[in-house]
Design a protein around this motif. Structure first.
Motif, mmCIF file in Angstrom:
data_model
loop_
_atom_site.group_PDB
_atom_site.id
_atom_site.type_symbol
_atom_site.label_atom_id
_atom_site.label_comp_id
_atom_site.label_asym_id
_atom_site.label_seq_id
_atom_site.Cartn_x
_atom_site.Cartn_y
_atom_site.Cartn_z
ATOM 1 N N ALA A 150 63.308 -80.102 -47.279
ATOM 2 C CA ALA A 150 64.266 -79.145 -47.834
ATOM 3 C C ALA A 150 65.446 -78.908 -46.901
ATOM 4 N N ILE A 151 65.186 -78.720 -45.599
ATOM 5 C CA ILE A 151 66.262 -78.334 -44.688
ATOM 6 C C ILE A 151 66.705 -79.446 -43.755
ATOM 7 N N GLY A 152 65.944 -80.543 -43.709
ATOM 8 C CA GLY A 152 66.313 -81.669 -42.859
ATOM 9 C C GLY A 152 65.738 -81.561 -41.457
ATOM 10 N N GLU A 153 65.614 -82.707 -40.820
ATOM 11 C CA GLU A 153 65.013 -82.750 -39.479
ATOM 12 C C GLU A 153 65.830 -81.971 -38.452
ATOM 13 N N ARG A 154 67.156 -82.093 -38.518
ATOM 14 C CA ARG A 154 68.001 -81.461 -37.499
ATOM 15 C C ARG A 154 67.835 -79.944 -37.502
ATOM 16 N N ALA A 156 65.266 -78.307 -38.797
ATOM 17 C CA ALA A 156 63.874 -78.009 -38.455
ATOM 18 C C ALA A 156 63.691 -77.951 -36.948
ATOM 19 N N ARG A 157 64.436 -78.798 -36.225
ATOM 20 C CA ARG A 157 64.334 -78.782 -34.765
ATOM 21 C C ARG A 157 64.733 -77.425 -34.197
ATOM 22 N N PHE A 160 61.974 -74.433 -36.359
ATOM 23 C CA PHE A 160 60.560 -74.577 -36.017
ATOM 24 C C PHE A 160 60.317 -74.103 -34.580
ATOM 25 N N LEU A 161 61.289 -74.356 -33.700
ATOM 26 C CA LEU A 161 61.100 -74.098 -32.268
ATOM 27 C C LEU A 161 61.490 -72.684 -31.854
ATOM 28 N N THR A 162 62.463 -72.093 -32.548
ATOM 29 C CA THR A 162 62.937 -70.763 -32.145
ATOM 30 C C THR A 162 62.250 -69.628 -32.874
ATOM 31 N N ALA A 163 61.725 -69.883 -34.057
ATOM 32 C CA ALA A 163 61.134 -68.830 -34.897
ATOM 33 C C ALA A 163 62.131 -67.703 -35.147
ATOM 34 N N GLU A 164 63.404 -68.061 -35.248
ATOM 35 C CA GLU A 164 64.430 -67.062 -35.559
ATOM 36 C C GLU A 164 64.269 -66.563 -36.992
ATOM 37 N N VAL A 165 64.616 -65.317 -37.194
ATOM 38 C CA VAL A 165 64.722 -64.775 -38.542
ATOM 39 C C VAL A 165 66.130 -65.083 -39.042
ATOM 40 N N PHE A 166 66.223 -65.654 -40.240
ATOM 41 C CA PHE A 166 67.544 -65.925 -40.807
ATOM 42 C C PHE A 166 67.632 -65.354 -42.215
ATOM 43 N N LYS A 167 68.860 -65.050 -42.613
ATOM 44 C CA LYS A 167 69.094 -64.343 -43.866
ATOM 45 C C LYS A 167 69.344 -65.303 -45.028
ATOM 46 N N ALA A 168 69.509 -64.714 -46.206
ATOM 47 C CA ALA A 168 69.637 -65.512 -47.427
ATOM 48 C C ALA A 168 70.829 -66.462 -47.368
#
Length: 260
Positions: A150-154, A156-157, A160-168
């Motif tokens: 869905a979001i692509g490898e770049r 995801a890198r 996946f690693l930061t566990a940041e919360v992101f908005k809509a």
């Protein structure tokens, strides 16, 4: 039962998770309920499958109590539990029907897998997303194939690693969701009406075509396959009806059926 499956008179399946007191987090029981309902829906002659939840938040991901119990299990028991979650993602992602996911509030951890497994996803402006697994010393393993698609490898890198919360708005930019809506019920009806306007077998075939073509090398076998696929649908009863309706300037039969 935390999960309900309702079939409307227009042959749309509404799959709803109702566990608001737990922020719609899922445990082994909920996962099994979802699998059973989705497998049943997949076997039916329906036009669409809608996935939504009740309450303020879409889903907090895995239930903390369930996660705590799994921490006390051995490796083989953890594999068995994870296999059920993997099955849930698979039966949703491989549904032959068009799938729509409606997201409100927080969607954390495994919830992003459910969103990514659906064909279309719409979220409210205040929705928040997080691949939170590494905060707990874990990884988003089971959902990774679907989220990365869905979001692509770049991207995801990063997430996946930061566990940041992101908005809509960021979820939209990433491709995790397709639209942001102040009124999920209105968006739900819009997509239902839009899907019912199209040939039911053509919609299913178009979905199957994506799986057949995505990430494949464009070579002679693939070119031949796509030529064969369009030929098959053109000579099918639905294809003939659709073409006839177009040239005769009338509504095709499936549009009339959807209005009944």
């Amino acid at each position: 039962m935390s999960v309900t499956l309702t079939i409307t008179k227009t042959k749309v399946a509404i799959l709803e998770l109702s566990r608001p007191e737990k922020h719609n987090a899922f445990d082994d029981s909920v996962i099994n309920e979802l699998i059973q309902c989705i497998e049943h829906a997949n076997s039916l002659d329906i036009r669409a499958l809608i996935f939504k939840t009740q309450g303020k938040h879409f889903s907090a991901g895995a239930d903390l109590g369930w996660m705590k119990s799994m921490a006390n299990n051995n490796f083989e028991e953890n594999v068995a539990d994870s296999a059920q979650l993997a099955k849930l993602m698979s039966v949703l992602a491989t549904s032959p029907h068009p799938t729509l996911c409606l997201v409100q509030g927080a969607a954390f951890g495994g919830a992003l897998g459910l969103i990514a497994c659906c064909d279309i996803a719409v979220a409210t402006p205040d929705a928040k997303f997080c691949l939170s697994e590494v905060k707990l010393g874990l990884i988003p393993a089971v959902i990774s194939p679907y989220v990365i698609k869905a979001i692509g490898e770049r991207q995801a890198r990063r997430y996946f690693l930061t566990a940041e919360v992101f908005k809509a708005q960021q979820a939209l930019a990433l491709g995790l969701i397709h639209d942001i809506s102040d009124d999920l019920a209105k968006s739900e009806q819009y997509f239902i009406d839009t899907l019912l306007n199209n040939g039911p077998k053509a919609v299913q075939s178009a979905k199957a075509l994506i799986n057949e073509v995505a990430n494949k090398e464009i070579d002679e076998p693939l070119i031949a396959h796509t030529a064969s696929r369009i030929a098959q649908i053109r000579v099918s009863p639905e294809g003939q009806e659709g073409l006839s309706a177009f040239f005769e300037k009338r509504a095709p039969s499936w549009q009339n059926a959807a209005k009944q």
